[in-house]
Design a protein around this motif. Structure first.
Motif, PDB file in Angstrom:
ATOM      1  N   UNK A 237       0.900  -1.308  -0.117  1.00 28.61           N
ATOM      2  CA  UNK A 237      -0.181   0.070  -0.096  1.00 28.61           C
ATOM      3  C   UNK A 237       0.810   1.084  -0.020  1.00 28.61           C
ATOM      4  N   UNK A 238       0.591   2.346  -0.517  1.00 33.26           N
ATOM      5  CA  UNK A 238       1.330   3.360  -0.791  1.00 33.26           C
ATOM      6  C   UNK A 238       0.561   4.629  -0.233  1.00 33.26           C
ATOM      7  N   UNK A 239       1.000   5.566   0.656  1.00 30.60           N
ATOM      8  CA  UNK A 239       0.466   6.656   1.317  1.00 30.60           C
ATOM      9  C   UNK A 239       1.311   7.866   0.508  1.00 30.60           C
ATOM     10  N   UNK A 240       0.450   8.793  -0.215  1.00 28.71           N
ATOM     11  CA  UNK A 240       0.939  10.123  -0.609  1.00 28.71           C
ATOM     12  C   UNK A 240       0.615  11.178   0.349  1.00 28.71           C
ATOM     13  N   UNK A 241       1.588  11.741   1.133  1.00 31.25           N
ATOM     14  CA  UNK A 241       1.397  12.593   2.372  1.00 31.25           C
ATOM     15  C   UNK A 241       1.032  13.960   2.108  1.00 31.25           C
ATOM     16  N   UNK A 242       0.845  14.549   1.038  1.00 26.89           N
ATOM     17  CA  UNK A 242       0.562  16.056   1.055  1.00 26.89           C
ATOM     18  C   UNK A 242       1.595  16.736   0.409  1.00 26.89           C
ATOM     19  N   UNK A 243       1.270  18.000  -0.030  1.00 29.50           N
ATOM     20  CA  UNK A 243       2.017  18.884  -0.834  1.00 29.50           C
ATOM     21  C   UNK A 243       2.356  20.273  -0.247  1.00 29.50           C
ATOM     22  N   UNK A 244       3.599  20.693  -0.372  1.00 27.98           N
ATOM     23  CA  UNK A 244       3.777  22.215   0.193  1.00 27.98           C
ATOM     24  C   UNK A 244       3.253  23.036  -0.668  1.00 27.98           C
ATOM     25  N   UNK A 245       3.314  24.519  -0.548  1.00 23.91           N
ATOM     26  CA  UNK A 245       2.693  25.350  -1.300  1.00 23.91           C
ATOM     27  C   UNK A 245       3.467  25.404  -2.759  1.00 23.91           C
ATOM     28  N   UNK A 246       2.781  26.346  -3.521  1.00 22.01           N
ATOM     29  CA  UNK A 246       3.251  26.584  -4.887  1.00 22.01           C
ATOM     30  C   UNK A 246       2.541  25.673  -5.904  1.00 22.01           C
ATOM     31  N   UNK A 247       1.413  25.059  -5.675  1.00 27.13           N
ATOM     32  CA  UNK A 247       0.657  24.670  -6.873  1.00 27.13           C
ATOM     33  C   UNK A 247       0.045  25.627  -7.757  1.00 27.13           C
ATOM     34  N   UNK A 248      -0.246  25.067  -9.019  1.00 26.60           N
ATOM     35  CA  UNK A 248      -0.918  25.990  -9.826  1.00 26.60           C
ATOM     36  C   UNK A 248      -2.083  26.644  -9.411  1.00 26.60           C
ATOM     37  N   UNK A 249      -2.989  25.907  -8.626  1.00 22.27           N
ATOM     38  CA  UNK A 249      -4.236  26.405  -8.029  1.00 22.27           C
ATOM     39  C   UNK A 249      -4.068  27.681  -7.119  1.00 22.27           C
ATOM     40  N   UNK A 250      -2.887  27.571  -6.608  1.00 16.72           N
ATOM     41  CA  UNK A 250      -2.624  28.820  -5.402  1.00 16.72           C
ATOM     42  C   UNK A 250      -2.070  29.874  -6.248  1.00 16.72           C
ATOM     43  N   UNK A 251      -1.630  30.101  -7.415  1.00 10.85           N
ATOM     44  CA  UNK A 251      -1.056  31.095  -7.974  1.00 10.85           C
ATOM     45  C   UNK A 251      -2.090  32.087  -8.470  1.00 10.85           C
TER      46      UNK A 251
END
Length: 280
Positions: A237-251
């Motif tokens: 099983x794989x857990x992807x734990x979240x992302x820091x700021x800087x995504x395209x949505x936040x620009x």
């Protein structure tokens, strides 16, 4: 150890990256980097091998996802406070959990498809956690005993599908190729402090994300323990734990990916990825 899978899509063979950066074939010792091979006993058997005794895989083979036969691909949303705020949300009081279809999994350098009708395909560099042994109702103190290792993930997202089509995150996260994993599964013993790894992502050579796992709201041990209260976690099983700021949505204004663009990303000690965007 740095474990990997190389070869054509669907025909990947298990391999190991040696200290000199050469790819060594593990096919004689394990069927795949999956299931029981990820258990403490399975990893101990692989660690006992002399890398120099393993056949070299010459050339530059395609690198596949570093874990095979993934049973569950679980993701944590809004796990960095500054990322939550850039998307217009408050940091959560409990982990936000959603699933990503396992059919989204691809190799770290494979082309990524922009879905048909998409105008809001976005990027997210994330730390991946790979489960090595069955975990059910485990405490935070014992959670890390169930972790085989870590990997780099790009949790690609189609924001309109995610938030404007009924608010169901899974369908905005699960398009084919939206889950590049790898290049390696780095075993837990090689990472001194998983909560102190630098991470970054560029689009066409322009830095978009810079962060550190130190700023996660919920750390790895907490997430493994938390998830095990709701479902049994199994090897692979794989857990992807979240992302820091800087995504395209936040620009401001938002910026999204287009066919022809190239995304590169990396996490300290876990390697790098490179994906070219293509139309689906």
């Amino acid at each position: 150890m740095k474990l990997m899978r190389v070869g054509p899509l669907g025909q990947e063979k298990p391999a190991l990256l040696d200290a000199a950066g050469r790819i060594r074939d593990l096919s004689a010792h394990v069927d795949d980097i999956a299931g029981a091979a990820l258990s403490p006993e399975g990893l101990a058997r692989l660690a006992a091998l002399d890398p120099d005794s393993l056949p070299l895989i010459e050339g530059k083979p395609r690198i596949g996802a570093c874990v095979g036969a993934v049973g569950k691909f679980l993701c944590i949303g809004l796990n960095y406070a500054d990322h939550a705020r850039e998307t217009g949300k408050e940091p959560p009081e409990e982990p936000v959990v959603f699933a990503k279809a396992t059919s989204a999994i691809c190799g770290p350098d494979d082309d990524v498809e922009i879905p048909r009708g998409s105008e809001k395909t976005d990027w997210e560099v994330e730390l991946g956690v790979v489960i090595g042994s069955r975990a059910k109702y485990v405490s935070e103190a014992e959670a890390m005993d169930h972790v085989a290792g870590y990997c780099l993930i790009n949790d690609l997202s189609e924001r309109a599908f995610q938030s404007e089509r009924g608010g169901q995150w899974t369908k905005g996260k699960s398009h084919d190729t939206f889950g590049p994993i790898g290049p390696w599964l780095v075993t837990r013993d090689e990472i001194a402090d998983v909560q102190s790894l630098s991470m970054w992502l560029d689009v066409d050579g322009v830095r978009r994300q810079t962060g550190s796992t130190a700023t996660m709201i919920f750390g790895v041990a907490h997430l493994v323990s938390y998830l095990s209260q709701f479902m049994t976690l199994l090897p692979g099983d794989v857990i992807s734990t979240g992302t820091p700021p800087g995504v395209g949505l936040g620009m401001k204004p938002p910026v999204y990916l287009r066919a022809g663009q190239v995304v590169t990303l990396g996490i300290e000690g876990l390697g790098t990825q490179r994906q070219r965007m293509i139309p689906a």
